[in-house]
Design a protein around this motif. Structure first.
Motif, PDB file in Angstrom:
ATOM      1  N   THR A   1       0.847  -1.187   0.000  1.00  0.00           N
ATOM      2  CA  THR A   1       0.000   0.000   0.000  1.00  0.00           C
ATOM      3  C   THR A   1       0.886   1.242   0.000  1.00  0.00           C
ATOM      4  O   THR A   1       1.953   1.266   0.599  1.00  0.00           O
ATOM      5  CB  THR A   1      -0.930   0.033   1.216  1.00  0.00           C
ATOM      6  OG1 THR A   1      -0.153  -0.022   2.409  1.00  0.00           O
ATOM      7  CG2 THR A   1      -1.920  -1.123   1.167  1.00  0.00           C
TER       8      THR A   1
ATOM      9  N   ASP B   1       0.496   4.072   1.487  1.00  0.00           N
ATOM     10  CA  ASP B   1       0.700   4.746   2.770  1.00  0.00           C
ATOM     11  C   ASP B   1       1.790   4.102   3.616  1.00  0.00           C
ATOM     12  O   ASP B   1       2.351   4.743   4.498  1.00  0.00           O
ATOM     13  CB  ASP B   1      -0.617   4.805   3.556  1.00  0.00           C
ATOM     14  CG  ASP B   1      -1.167   3.422   3.865  1.00  0.00           C
ATOM     15  OD1 ASP B   1      -1.167   2.567   2.969  1.00  0.00           O
ATOM     16  OD2 ASP B   1      -1.602   3.206   5.014  1.00  0.00           O
TER      17      ASP B   1
ATOM     18  N   ILE C   1      -3.336   2.013  -3.680  1.00  0.00           N
ATOM     19  CA  ILE C   1      -3.901   2.960  -2.717  1.00  0.00           C
ATOM     20  C   ILE C   1      -4.993   2.236  -1.940  1.00  0.00           C
ATOM     21  O   ILE C   1      -5.926   1.678  -2.541  1.00  0.00           O
ATOM     22  CB  ILE C   1      -4.462   4.198  -3.434  1.00  0.00           C
ATOM     23  CG1 ILE C   1      -3.333   4.958  -4.136  1.00  0.00           C
ATOM     24  CG2 ILE C   1      -5.181   5.117  -2.451  1.00  0.00           C
ATOM     25  CD1 ILE C   1      -3.823   6.096  -5.021  1.00  0.00           C
TER      26      ILE C   1
ATOM     27  N   ALA D   1      -5.614   9.384  -8.556  1.00  0.00           N
ATOM     28  CA  ALA D   1      -4.650   8.467  -7.956  1.00  0.00           C
ATOM     29  C   ALA D   1      -3.244   9.055  -8.012  1.00  0.00           C
ATOM     30  O   ALA D   1      -2.466   8.947  -7.046  1.00  0.00           O
ATOM     31  CB  ALA D   1      -4.703   7.122  -8.679  1.00  0.00           C
TER      32      ALA D   1
ATOM     33  N   ALA E   1      -0.664   9.851  -4.839  1.00  0.00           N
ATOM     34  CA  ALA E   1       0.686   9.286  -4.793  1.00  0.00           C
ATOM     35  C   ALA E   1       1.747  10.384  -4.762  1.00  0.00           C
ATOM     36  O   ALA E   1       2.729  10.289  -4.003  1.00  0.00           O
ATOM     37  CB  ALA E   1       0.905   8.373  -6.001  1.00  0.00           C
TER      38      ALA E   1
END
Length: 271
Positions: free
Chosen positions: A208, A210, A242, A256, A260
């Protein structure tokens, strides 16, 4: 004192470069592109190292507010004044803003010339197979907003200097350094040669976004909606997704890309 030139005939040959720009934009303009609106016109004049104005076409009432662009300027392009009915007849669509210009592209830079050399931090956006002008324009706007150093495009990605892409980018297509490579694989070769970590954004990513510790030098790869990035490209990159609500796994590519880029550029933005 610089004086504009009034034109009242839509068939005047001096307006030939503006003729039917909606259709002609789709197939290229022999090193030319069309700018519309005051904001993008001012950006065209501000970033003259790569681009230049060949001519400007204004509704008469717009001249007073834009005449400062031509004061004390060497090599000023001609400025034509025409009523909106004449402008619309020439362009092939209704002109509401009353501001058009023909820009000249200038020399295409090498991709590597647009980024700082290693080991300095670098953030590059790589577009692979994006043929939607709205998405390309949106991604250029995002790249500028989050401080990316450059945008690299493969041969299949549409022209960021298409009239609509410039408009959607809020003019960032004129200010964001960009260059082309032959393919997504060529973008990865560039990343390898210049110590950029390739990051592929895909709903099927193993990690992911994050959870990623942003690398100092990164190439963020984005593919077209639907098919996404080619498998051969993802096989050579670190694949990221994500995190989203259960039952949903996709976003518009420009959205998206913005998420990012915000994550990858966090440190430089905070500084």
């Amino acid at each position: 004192m610089f004086e504009p030139i009034a034109i009242d005939d839509p068939d005047d040959p001096r307006l030939a470069a503006y003729r039917f720009v909606r259709e002609r934009d789709l197939v290229g303009r022999q090193g030319r592109f069309i700018v519309e609106g005051e904001v993008t016109l001012r950006l065209l004049f501000s970033f003259s190292a790569r681009f230049a104005a060949e001519s400007v076409l204004l509704a008469p009432e717009r001249w007073a507010g834009l005449s400062d662009l031509f004061a004390q300027r060497a090599g000023r392009p001609p400025v034509y004044l025409a009523g909106r009915d004449v402008m619309s007849a020439v362009a092939g669509f209704p002109i509401h803003r009353g501001v058009l210009a023909v820009g000249l592209r200038g020399a295409e830079p090498a991709p590597a010339a647009l980024i700082p050399p290693a080991p300095a931090p670098a953030l590059v956006v790589g577009l692979v197979g994006l043929t939607n002008h709205d998405n390309v324009g949106g991604l250029f706007r995002n790249a500028a907003a989050f401080g990316a150093d450059a945008v690299w495009l493969d041969a299949e990605t549409c022209d960021p200097l298409y009239r609509k892409a410039i408009r959607v980018s809020a003019g960032a297509a004129l200010t964001m350094p960009f260059a082309r490579a032959a393919s997504g694989s060529a973008l990865l070769d560039l990343a390898e040669r210049h110590a950029l970590t390739p990051l592929a954004l895909t709903p099927g990513g193993d990690e992911t976004l994050d959870a990623l510790e942003p690398p100092s030098r990164a190439l963020l790869l984005l593919g077209t909606e639907g098919p996404g990035l080619p498998d051969a490209v993802m096989a050579r990159a670190r694949c990221l997704r994500i995190a989203m609500a259960v039952g949903f796994d996709s976003l518009n590519v420009a959205t998206a890309g913005a998420i990012a880029l915000h994550h990858l550029a966090g440190r430089r933005l905070a500084g």
